[in-house]
Motif scaffolding. Structure first.
Motif, mmCIF file in Angstrom:
data_model
loop_
_atom_site.group_PDB
_atom_site.id
_atom_site.type_symbol
_atom_site.label_atom_id
_atom_site.label_comp_id
_atom_site.label_asym_id
_atom_site.label_seq_id
_atom_site.Cartn_x
_atom_site.Cartn_y
_atom_site.Cartn_z
ATOM 1 N N ALA A 21 0.843 -1.195 0.000
ATOM 2 C CA ALA A 21 0.000 0.000 0.000
ATOM 3 C C ALA A 21 0.877 1.244 0.000
ATOM 4 O O ALA A 21 1.908 1.301 0.660
ATOM 5 C CB ALA A 21 -0.911 -0.009 1.225
ATOM 6 N N CYS A 22 0.467 2.221 -0.762
ATOM 7 C CA CYS A 22 1.186 3.497 -0.834
ATOM 8 C C CYS A 22 0.883 4.302 0.435
ATOM 9 O O CYS A 22 -0.282 4.466 0.804
ATOM 10 C CB CYS A 22 0.716 4.259 -2.070
ATOM 11 N N PRO A 23 1.898 4.804 1.116
ATOM 12 C CA PRO A 23 1.624 5.604 2.314
ATOM 13 C C PRO A 23 0.941 6.922 1.955
ATOM 14 O O PRO A 23 1.194 7.499 0.890
ATOM 15 C CB PRO A 23 3.008 5.865 2.908
ATOM 16 N N TRP A 24 0.071 7.404 2.850
ATOM 17 C CA TRP A 24 -0.629 8.664 2.629
ATOM 18 C C TRP A 24 0.376 9.808 2.456
ATOM 19 O O TRP A 24 0.118 10.760 1.713
ATOM 20 C CB TRP A 24 -1.600 8.950 3.763
ATOM 21 N N SER A 25 1.533 9.735 3.091
ATOM 22 C CA SER A 25 2.528 10.806 2.972
ATOM 23 C C SER A 25 2.949 11.015 1.512
ATOM 24 O O SER A 25 3.203 12.145 1.088
ATOM 25 C CB SER A 25 3.750 10.506 3.846
ATOM 26 N N VAL A 26 2.998 9.950 0.720
ATOM 27 C CA VAL A 26 3.338 10.062 -0.697
ATOM 28 C C VAL A 26 2.226 10.791 -1.449
ATOM 29 O O VAL A 26 2.476 11.684 -2.261
ATOM 30 C CB VAL A 26 3.597 8.667 -1.315
ATOM 31 N N ALA A 27 0.979 10.416 -1.171
ATOM 32 C CA ALA A 27 -0.159 11.071 -1.820
ATOM 33 C C ALA A 27 -0.218 12.543 -1.436
ATOM 34 O O ALA A 27 -0.444 13.418 -2.287
ATOM 35 C CB ALA A 27 -1.461 10.377 -1.432
ATOM 36 N N GLY A 94 5.663 6.270 -11.217
ATOM 37 C CA GLY A 94 4.889 7.335 -10.592
ATOM 38 C C GLY A 94 3.632 6.845 -9.905
ATOM 39 O O GLY A 94 3.356 5.648 -9.823
ATOM 40 N N VAL A 95 2.881 7.806 -9.404
ATOM 41 C CA VAL A 95 1.632 7.549 -8.692
ATOM 42 C C VAL A 95 0.607 8.570 -9.147
ATOM 43 O O VAL A 95 0.922 9.761 -9.283
ATOM 44 C CB VAL A 95 1.823 7.671 -7.160
ATOM 45 N N ASP A 96 -0.597 8.130 -9.395
ATOM 46 C CA ASP A 96 -1.734 9.018 -9.625
ATOM 47 C C ASP A 96 -2.605 8.966 -8.382
ATOM 48 O O ASP A 96 -2.756 7.903 -7.766
ATOM 49 C CB ASP A 96 -2.568 8.569 -10.827
ATOM 50 N N PHE A 156 -2.772 5.062 -7.470
ATOM 51 C CA PHE A 156 -2.471 4.072 -8.504
ATOM 52 C C PHE A 156 -0.978 4.141 -8.792
ATOM 53 O O PHE A 156 -0.502 5.068 -9.455
ATOM 54 C CB PHE A 156 -3.291 4.352 -9.766
ATOM 55 N N GLY A 157 -0.241 3.181 -8.236
ATOM 56 C CA GLY A 157 1.206 3.167 -8.363
ATOM 57 C C GLY A 157 1.671 2.358 -9.567
ATOM 58 O O GLY A 157 1.060 1.348 -9.923
ATOM 59 N N ARG A 158 2.756 2.825 -10.179
ATOM 60 C CA ARG A 158 3.353 2.131 -11.306
ATOM 61 C C ARG A 158 4.851 2.020 -11.064
ATOM 62 O O ARG A 158 5.392 2.666 -10.205
ATOM 63 C CB ARG A 158 3.056 2.894 -12.598
#
Length: 170
Positions: A21-27, A94-96, A156-158
């Protein structure tokens, strides 16, 4: 509220086996640094409307401005549900981020003044706003300011491992 951290979960159905899971800090970093966002609203007849815009992520919300007669403002007058997206335009990295929420009008002079300062700090003096009668004012043009607090969001991570993260805000 700066320490707020929503619950993150990886959707295994749409993620690679070794994804996390992508951490909220990244978003939050992506939402803060984005120069451009895409706002989706719904027209009174139910058709979607999508438009690019600038905005400011601050205090766990996205803020944007629009003229009262613009399509997005007219849509919000009848349906405040919105989707805001930002990210990268590449397939391999990247991440969207997709944020779902409700656009609520900001009218308080102190809040608007603070936001006007953030706009100018982020986008430069071309985007200087004065505050008058619950609106932003620039060169004789008035703009309504809206706040979108996330109800839910997706990342959405790539890259090495494709992933879909859902953040819950309750």
């Amino acid at each position: 509220m700066s320490g707020f951290e929503p619950f993150a979960e990886l959707d295994a159905e749409f993620s690679d086996e070794n994804a996390t899971a992508c951490p909220w800090s990244v978003a939050k970093e992506l939402l803060t640094g984005a120069e451009l966002y895409w706002l989706s609203t719904v027209r009174p007849d139910g058709r979607p409307h999508v438009t690019p815009l600038i905005g400011v992520w601050s205090d766990n919300a996205l803020y944007f401005a629009t003229g009262a007669a613009e399509r997005k403002a007219l849509n919000l007058a009848t349906n405040p549900a919105v989707v805001v997206t930002t990210g990268v335009n590449t397939l391999s990295e990247g991440v969207d981020v997709v944020v779902e929420g409700r656009a609520e009008r900001v009218r308080e002079t102190d809040r608007l003044s603070g936001l006007a300062g953030r706009w100018e700090a982020k986008y430069g003096p071309r985007w200087h706003f004065d505050v008058e009668n619950g609106t932003f004012v620039n060169a004789g043009h008035y703009a309504l300011v809206f706040e979108v607090r996330p109800d839910k969001a997706f990342g959405f991570g790539r890259g090495d491992h494709y992933s879909q993260t859902r953040w819950r805000f309750s």
